[in-house]
Motif scaffolding. Structure first.
Motif, mmCIF file in Angstrom:
data_model
loop_
_atom_site.group_PDB
_atom_site.id
_atom_site.type_symbol
_atom_site.label_atom_id
_atom_site.label_comp_id
_atom_site.label_asym_id
_atom_site.label_seq_id
_atom_site.Cartn_x
_atom_site.Cartn_y
_atom_site.Cartn_z
ATOM 1 N N TRP A 64 0.798 -1.228 0.000
ATOM 2 C CA TRP A 64 0.000 0.000 0.000
ATOM 3 C C TRP A 64 0.826 1.271 0.000
ATOM 4 C CZ3 TRP A 64 -4.667 -0.363 -1.580
ATOM 5 C CH2 TRP A 64 -5.383 -1.537 -1.373
ATOM 6 N N LEU A 65 2.036 1.246 0.510
ATOM 7 C CA LEU A 65 2.847 2.459 0.626
ATOM 8 C C LEU A 65 4.048 2.374 -0.305
ATOM 9 C CD1 LEU A 65 2.804 2.737 4.508
ATOM 10 C CD2 LEU A 65 1.380 3.998 2.887
ATOM 11 N N ALA A 66 4.044 3.185 -1.316
ATOM 12 C CA ALA A 66 5.104 3.142 -2.330
ATOM 13 C C ALA A 66 6.482 3.392 -1.739
ATOM 14 C CB ALA A 66 4.818 4.169 -3.424
ATOM 15 N N ARG A 67 6.573 4.150 -0.671
ATOM 16 C CA ARG A 67 7.888 4.474 -0.111
ATOM 17 C C ARG A 67 8.607 3.243 0.426
ATOM 18 N NH1 ARG A 67 8.096 8.721 2.184
ATOM 19 N NH2 ARG A 67 5.987 9.439 1.844
ATOM 20 N N PHE A 68 7.903 2.134 0.655
ATOM 21 C CA PHE A 68 8.545 0.944 1.180
ATOM 22 C C PHE A 68 8.871 -0.074 0.097
ATOM 23 C CE2 PHE A 68 6.129 2.606 4.798
ATOM 24 C CZ PHE A 68 7.229 2.997 5.540
ATOM 25 N N ARG A 69 8.594 0.281 -1.133
ATOM 26 C CA ARG A 69 9.047 -0.582 -2.223
ATOM 27 C C ARG A 69 10.526 -0.331 -2.412
ATOM 28 N NH1 ARG A 69 3.950 0.901 -5.673
ATOM 29 N NH2 ARG A 69 2.434 -0.283 -4.476
ATOM 30 N N ARG A 70 11.183 -1.182 -3.112
ATOM 31 C CA ARG A 70 12.637 -1.096 -3.188
ATOM 32 C C ARG A 70 13.133 -0.204 -4.323
ATOM 33 N NH1 ARG A 70 14.995 -4.895 0.359
ATOM 34 N NH2 ARG A 70 13.342 -6.163 1.219
ATOM 35 N N ARG A 71 12.367 0.792 -4.662
ATOM 36 C CA ARG A 71 12.819 1.770 -5.653
ATOM 37 C C ARG A 71 13.185 3.046 -4.920
ATOM 38 N NH1 ARG A 71 7.580 1.555 -8.686
ATOM 39 N NH2 ARG A 71 7.294 -0.663 -8.551
ATOM 40 N N SER A 72 14.314 3.598 -5.217
ATOM 41 C CA SER A 72 14.775 4.762 -4.471
ATOM 42 C C SER A 72 14.175 6.070 -4.970
ATOM 43 C CB SER A 72 16.301 4.846 -4.524
ATOM 44 O OG SER A 72 16.712 4.988 -5.869
ATOM 45 N N ILE A 73 13.558 6.090 -6.151
ATOM 46 C CA ILE A 73 13.077 7.357 -6.695
ATOM 47 C C ILE A 73 11.560 7.542 -6.559
ATOM 48 C CG2 ILE A 73 14.959 7.540 -8.340
ATOM 49 C CD1 ILE A 73 13.010 6.532 -10.495
ATOM 50 N N VAL A 74 10.892 6.655 -5.842
ATOM 51 C CA VAL A 74 9.437 6.740 -5.749
ATOM 52 C C VAL A 74 9.016 7.967 -4.962
ATOM 53 C CG1 VAL A 74 7.354 5.599 -4.932
ATOM 54 C CG2 VAL A 74 9.136 4.279 -6.020
ATOM 55 N N VAL A 75 9.481 8.094 -3.739
ATOM 56 C CA VAL A 75 9.098 9.192 -2.863
ATOM 57 C C VAL A 75 10.219 9.464 -1.876
ATOM 58 C CG1 VAL A 75 6.606 8.807 -2.945
ATOM 59 C CG2 VAL A 75 7.970 7.566 -1.314
ATOM 60 N N SER A 76 10.031 10.529 -1.109
ATOM 61 C CA SER A 76 10.987 10.858 -0.057
ATOM 62 C C SER A 76 11.030 9.734 0.972
ATOM 63 C CB SER A 76 10.560 12.148 0.636
ATOM 64 O OG SER A 76 11.261 12.319 1.840
ATOM 65 N N LYS A 77 12.225 9.379 1.404
ATOM 66 C CA LYS A 77 12.373 8.362 2.434
ATOM 67 C C LYS A 77 12.908 8.982 3.729
ATOM 68 C CE LYS A 77 12.899 4.182 -0.299
ATOM 69 N NZ LYS A 77 12.411 4.586 -1.558
ATOM 70 N N SER A 78 12.611 10.259 3.948
ATOM 71 C CA SER A 78 13.065 10.896 5.176
ATOM 72 C C SER A 78 12.392 10.227 6.369
ATOM 73 C CB SER A 78 12.740 12.387 5.160
ATOM 74 O OG SER A 78 11.351 12.592 5.337
ATOM 75 N N ARG A 79 13.053 10.259 7.498
ATOM 76 C CA ARG A 79 12.506 9.623 8.698
ATOM 77 C C ARG A 79 11.134 10.180 9.056
ATOM 78 N NH1 ARG A 79 16.617 7.212 12.429
ATOM 79 N NH2 ARG A 79 18.482 7.061 11.169
ATOM 80 N N ARG A 80 10.970 11.479 8.936
ATOM 81 C CA ARG A 80 9.685 12.106 9.268
ATOM 82 C C ARG A 80 8.572 11.574 8.370
ATOM 83 N NH1 ARG A 80 5.953 14.129 12.238
ATOM 84 N NH2 ARG A 80 4.962 16.026 11.545
ATOM 85 N N MET A 81 8.828 11.479 7.072
ATOM 86 C CA MET A 81 7.804 10.990 6.150
ATOM 87 C C MET A 81 7.498 9.509 6.378
ATOM 88 S SD MET A 81 6.638 13.520 4.627
ATOM 89 C CE MET A 81 5.590 12.681 3.478
ATOM 90 N N VAL A 82 8.502 8.730 6.750
ATOM 91 C CA VAL A 82 8.260 7.329 7.064
ATOM 92 C C VAL A 82 7.381 7.223 8.309
ATOM 93 C CG1 VAL A 82 9.337 5.164 7.814
ATOM 94 C CG2 VAL A 82 10.334 6.469 5.934
ATOM 95 N N ASP A 83 7.688 8.011 9.349
ATOM 96 C CA ASP A 83 6.860 8.005 10.558
ATOM 97 C C ASP A 83 5.420 8.403 10.260
ATOM 98 O OD1 ASP A 83 8.765 7.110 12.359
ATOM 99 O OD2 ASP A 83 9.429 9.131 12.890
ATOM 100 N N VAL A 84 5.226 9.452 9.465
ATOM 101 C CA VAL A 84 3.874 9.909 9.124
ATOM 102 C C VAL A 84 3.140 8.845 8.312
ATOM 103 C CG1 VAL A 84 2.595 11.615 7.767
ATOM 104 C CG2 VAL A 84 4.420 12.358 9.280
#
Length: 106
Positions: A64-84
């Protein structure tokens, strides 16, 4: 449930355990990696029959969350955005709660 960014090494494990202290965690269910040997004796359970639910949840998050797929250019992987992202997932991921999220969009 919590997370820590880093490798599967002792330093990363210790950072995670230190952060979990505020929750007064009594039992840690882990896989069998040596890094978890730093957990308090008697508070670690290592086995698939308790961790399969965590693994299933990880798979749903990646789906469901693109940021956790193994592509580095999908979205920001900052700690704050991961927490949110994880907070939103925890709040709205249940089958009966998606309507709450959709009602906010209307």
């Amino acid at each position: 449930m919590d997370w820590e960014c880093g490798g599967r090494d002792k330093a990363t494990g210790e950072r995670l355990i230190e952060r979990l202290k505020r929750w007064r965690t009594r039992l840690y269910c882990t896989d069998d990696y040596a890094v978890y040997d730093v957990l308090p004796v008697g508070q670690r359970y290592s086995g698939k029959n308790e961790t399969h639910g965590i693994e299933r949840d990880n798979a749903r998050q990646r789906h469901w969350l693109a940021r956790f797929r193994r592509r580095s250019i999908v979205v920001s992987k900052s700690r704050r955005m991961v927490d949110v992202s994880l907070a939103l997932f925890a709040r709205f991921a249940g089958n009966d709660r998606i309507s709450d999220l959709l009602s906010m969009l209307a």
